[in-house]
Design an enzyme around this catalytic site. Structure first.
Site, PDB file in Angstrom:
ATOM      1  N   ASP A 187       1.444  -5.893   5.125  1.00 28.15           N
ATOM      2  CA  ASP A 187       0.114  -5.387   5.464  1.00 28.15           C
ATOM      3  C   ASP A 187       0.277  -4.137   6.330  1.00 28.15           C
ATOM      4  O   ASP A 187       0.859  -3.160   5.893  1.00 28.15           O
ATOM      5  CB  ASP A 187      -0.682  -6.489   6.169  1.00 28.15           C
ATOM      6  CG  ASP A 187      -2.182  -6.284   6.092  1.00 28.15           C
ATOM      7  OD1 ASP A 187      -2.628  -5.131   6.217  1.00 28.15           O
ATOM      8  OD2 ASP A 187      -2.921  -7.268   5.932  1.00 28.15           O
ATOM      9  N   ASN A 232      -9.567   0.915   3.365  1.00 23.51           N
ATOM     10  CA  ASN A 232      -8.784  -0.064   4.104  1.00 23.51           C
ATOM     11  C   ASN A 232      -8.046   0.632   5.246  1.00 23.51           C
ATOM     12  O   ASN A 232      -8.655   1.356   6.024  1.00 23.51           O
ATOM     13  CB  ASN A 232      -7.818  -0.779   3.141  1.00 23.51           C
ATOM     14  CG  ASN A 232      -7.273  -2.077   3.702  1.00 23.51           C
ATOM     15  OD1 ASN A 232      -8.013  -2.842   4.320  1.00 23.51           O
ATOM     16  ND2 ASN A 232      -6.010  -2.338   3.479  1.00 23.51           N
TER      17      ASN A 232
END
Length: 287
Positions: free
Chosen positions: A197, A101
């Site tokens: 995030d 990620n």
């Protein structure tokens, strides 16, 4: 509350990983699920997209040219001109339930990137560091969704987000060795909508955190967790942000496409807001 403006209506499936190329004055960003690495030129509004054949969580510049990518199965060197991909490391060989990620370089030119659990038991992902000499180091384990990270070089700190914890973790960071220690919870963001995030830091040491399913970026004072500013984005799924522009007063924001049935015509777009404060530059991999 400030309002971000749409600068590229590209409808990315999962826009992420923005970093600023100071030489070309372009924004590098990725569409994870679209498997593309992108170069956006704010002066023309044009975006050049390259398909790399695998999901790509992060892309950073490399001192010797080209990019370093975090793909599904690890770290690669990538030449955007030729399209050549060279596999450097698979930190999680045989693990089919994770993918890589978010990631970025620290001020000393080391590449940090983490994995996230796609299915199965939580806390089976990790955060890794690749040094300029090519060596690989496991920096954190027991992670579920490795996301934003940022470095406060002046204060010797690193901040890190495992999204499911809904908190910002803080470590003592040694810029010379790249080691981190003394993990603590800097502050909680459980009262914010969505989940934390991507993240960046400004020149005053304040953190800017994107909220997935929150529709905004929030500026926090890391010592107290106090909310100092909010930037509204016309997309609920805000994924990450970075500073850019010639004076680094422009905050670029990536987003993901809305779920079916949600009326968000500009979701998946690239956004920008000009701020009174400047931010740190995007660091390059020194290897």
């Amino acid at each position: 509350m400030l309002q971000a403006e749409l600068v590229l209506d590209i409808k990315a499936t999962l826009g992420e990983g923005p970093c600023w190329d100071e030489d070309s004055q372009k924004l590098i960003w990725v569409d994870i699920e679209g498997c593309t690495v992108n170069h956006f030129d704010p002066s023309t509004g044009m975006n050049a997209s390259t398909h790399v054949g695998k999901r790509v969580g992060a892309a950073v510049q490399r001192d010797q040219g080209g990019l370093i990518l975090a793909l599904d199965d690890g770290f690669y060197a990538f030449d955007p001109d030729s399209g050549e991909l060279v596999h450097l490391h698979d930190p999680e060989p045989g693990v089919q339930t994770n993918r890589f990620n978010d990631g970025k370089c620290d001020p000393s030119g080391r590449f940090w990137a983490g994995s996230m659990v796609l299915k199965g038991r939580k806390e089976r992902a990790a955060l890794y560091r690749m040094d300029p000499d090519g060596s690989l180091h496991i920096m954190e384990t027991g992670v579920t969704i490795s996301n934003g990270l940022e470095f406060d070089e002046a204060r010797g700190l690193m901040y890190y987000i495992d999204s499911v914890t809904k908190q910002i973790a803080r470590y003592d960071y040694d810029g010379e060795s790249g080691e981190i220690r003394n993990k603590t919870a800097a502050f909680s963001v459980a009262d914010q909508p969505g989940v934390p995030d991507g993240m960046t830091i400004d020149d005053e040491g304040m953190l800017w955190v994107a909220f997935f399913n929150g529709g905004k970026v929030v500026r926090f004072a890391p010592d107290s967790g106090a909310v100092l500013e909010e930037v509204a984005v016309a997309s609920l799924k805000v994924t990450s942000c970075t500073f850019g522009g010639r004076d680094y007063h422009e905050l670029y924001i990536t987003t993901a496409r809305a779920d079916e049935g949600q009326h968000e015509p500009h979701s998946g777009g690239l956004f920008k807001v000009r701020l009174p404060v400047s931010g740190v530059k995007s660091y390059r991999f020194k290897g």
